[in-house]
Design a protein around this motif. Structure first.
Motif, PDB file in Angstrom:
ATOM      1  N   ILE A   1       0.836  -1.198   0.000  1.00 25.38           N
ATOM      2  CA  ILE A   1       0.000   0.000   0.000  1.00 25.38           C
ATOM      3  C   ILE A   1       0.873   1.250   0.000  1.00 25.38           C
ATOM      4  O   ILE A   1       0.657   2.192  -0.783  1.00 25.38           O
ATOM      5  CB  ILE A   1      -0.937   0.008   1.222  1.00 25.38           C
ATOM      6  CG1 ILE A   1      -1.984  -1.101   1.098  1.00 25.38           C
ATOM      7  CG2 ILE A   1      -1.630   1.371   1.377  1.00 25.38           C
ATOM      8  CD1 ILE A   1      -2.762  -1.353   2.373  1.00 25.38           C
TER       9      ILE A   1
ATOM     10  N   GLU B   1       0.950   3.982  -3.035  1.00 18.73           N
ATOM     11  CA  GLU B   1       0.478   5.341  -2.766  1.00 18.73           C
ATOM     12  C   GLU B   1       1.606   6.350  -2.962  1.00 18.73           C
ATOM     13  O   GLU B   1       1.383   7.445  -3.497  1.00 18.73           O
ATOM     14  CB  GLU B   1      -0.088   5.430  -1.353  1.00 18.73           C
ATOM     15  CG  GLU B   1      -1.417   4.703  -1.197  1.00 18.73           C
ATOM     16  CD  GLU B   1      -2.074   4.958   0.147  1.00 18.73           C
ATOM     17  OE1 GLU B   1      -1.391   5.476   1.058  1.00 18.73           O
ATOM     18  OE2 GLU B   1      -3.269   4.632   0.288  1.00 18.73           O
TER      19      GLU B   1
ATOM     20  N   ILE C   1      -5.227   0.122  -5.106  1.00 19.96           N
ATOM     21  CA  ILE C   1      -4.929   0.404  -3.707  1.00 19.96           C
ATOM     22  C   ILE C   1      -6.134   0.084  -2.823  1.00 19.96           C
ATOM     23  O   ILE C   1      -6.006  -0.503  -1.746  1.00 19.96           O
ATOM     24  CB  ILE C   1      -4.496   1.877  -3.540  1.00 19.96           C
ATOM     25  CG1 ILE C   1      -3.184   2.129  -4.286  1.00 19.96           C
ATOM     26  CG2 ILE C   1      -4.351   2.230  -2.061  1.00 19.96           C
ATOM     27  CD1 ILE C   1      -2.804   3.589  -4.386  1.00 19.96           C
TER      28      ILE C   1
ATOM     29  N   ARG D   1      -6.287  -2.558   0.222  1.00 17.60           N
ATOM     30  CA  ARG D   1      -6.679  -2.122   1.572  1.00 17.60           C
ATOM     31  C   ARG D   1      -7.858  -2.956   2.089  1.00 17.60           C
ATOM     32  O   ARG D   1      -7.897  -3.327   3.266  1.00 17.60           O
ATOM     33  CB  ARG D   1      -7.051  -0.634   1.557  1.00 17.60           C
ATOM     34  CG  ARG D   1      -5.847   0.318   1.577  1.00 17.60           C
ATOM     35  CD  ARG D   1      -6.323   1.765   1.623  1.00 17.60           C
ATOM     36  NE  ARG D   1      -5.249   2.712   1.856  1.00 17.60           N
ATOM     37  CZ  ARG D   1      -4.758   3.024   3.052  1.00 17.60           C
ATOM     38  NH1 ARG D   1      -5.268   2.451   4.134  1.00 17.60           N
ATOM     39  NH2 ARG D   1      -3.778   3.900   3.195  1.00 17.60           N
TER      40      ARG D   1
END
Length: 284
Positions: A129, A133, A189, A193
């Motif tokens: 992640i 990001e 993403i 998550r």
């Protein structure tokens, strides 16, 4: 929590980088049997001298438990210069909006099983992640990554399956290696998550990281805390207050507050508290 170390702040996190290079030596040299250069227990190659960015996972005590390296593809990188056999004679992909992700590793010895925090699964997903990001926020659209078949299965199980592959799978040490393509999109993403159950911000800013590392160093140097117990909530509060202090006067106010609590703490605890913020003040 995740920190990003690059050419701008690496002087502040030299010990973190050393710990990361030691983890890489254990993973790629010992466990996977790759032909890597290890000196003084650290795995460092020529690409580490090109000022890459490192996305690094720390546990609650400030130990490096996961890491990955991000490098531009417009210059020298591993797929073009080291793993070229994967490409079957084809030219390597090069783009200003594509980064290469390599040396993805997780400390399976320090971390636990399961999916809770400080587990291998959690640290792996948190690092993925963080790297996605970080890349997306830097304007990167795609990541090409050299992985082994085990990591390929991890990506697929984690709602993060590659959208394509480049070249072929080739032998590499005790395992095989292949090149996968990942897009840095909100959808990818979000899926990752959801799988991991990680919904909060995974990043730690520099001040928080320095405070955590200072507490780790103080605990290691203090004989009263040789068992490396995590800081109590009150101890964490004092570290946070020292981190937030902007002037020497504010730092002294925090120290006076600690000293005023002599009756609350044992002499050993009081010494540890005094050393922790002073260590941070020194680092700052």
């Amino acid at each position: 929590m995740i920190i990003v170390v690059d050419g701008l702040n690496r002087h502040m996190f030299s010990e973190v980088l050393d710990e990361m290079f030691e983890l890489r030596a254990r993973v790629f040299g010992e466990r996977l049997g790759w032909d890597v250069n290890i000196e003084d227990g650290k795995e460092i190659d020529e690409f580490d001298h090109l000022d890459p960015a490192y996305v690094i996972g720390l546990d609650d005590e400030g130990n490096v438990v996961a890491a990955v390296r991000a490098l531009q593809t417009t210059g020298p990188h591993m797929l073009s210069d080291v793993f070229s056999a994967i490409l079957c004679g084809e030219a390597p992909l090069r783009s200003a909006t594509m980064w290469e992700s390599t040396r993805f590793c997780v400390d399976t010895q320090r971390l636990t099983r399961g999916k809770e925090k400080n587990s291998v699964s959690y640290a792996t997903c948190e690092l993925m992640i963080g790297s996605l990001e970080y890349a997306k926020n830097a304007g990167i659209q795609d990541i090409i990554t050299v992985i082994d078949p085990v990591m390929d299965r991890v990506l697929k199980r984690s709602n993060c399956a590659p959208y394509d592959y480049v070249g072929k799978t080739v032998p590499m040490g005790k395992v095989h290696a292949l090149a996968a393509l990942l897009d840095c999109t909100e959808e990818r993403i979000a899926g990752l998550r959801e799988f991991a159950g990680i919904h909060d911000d995974v990043f730690m800013d520099e001040e928080e990281a320095l405070a955590l590392l200072a507490a780790k160093k103080a605990a290691a140097q203090n004989p009263a805390n040789q068992d490396h117990k995590p800081l109590t909530d009150l101890e964490k509060y004092f570290v946070e207050q020292m981190s937030a202090a902007k002037t020497e006067a504010e730092r002294q106010d925090v120290l006076k507050l600690i000293e005023a609590l002599t009756d609350t703490f044992t002499p050993e605890q009081r010494t540890a508290l005094l050393e922790t913020p002073r260590a941070f003040a020194h680092e700052a």
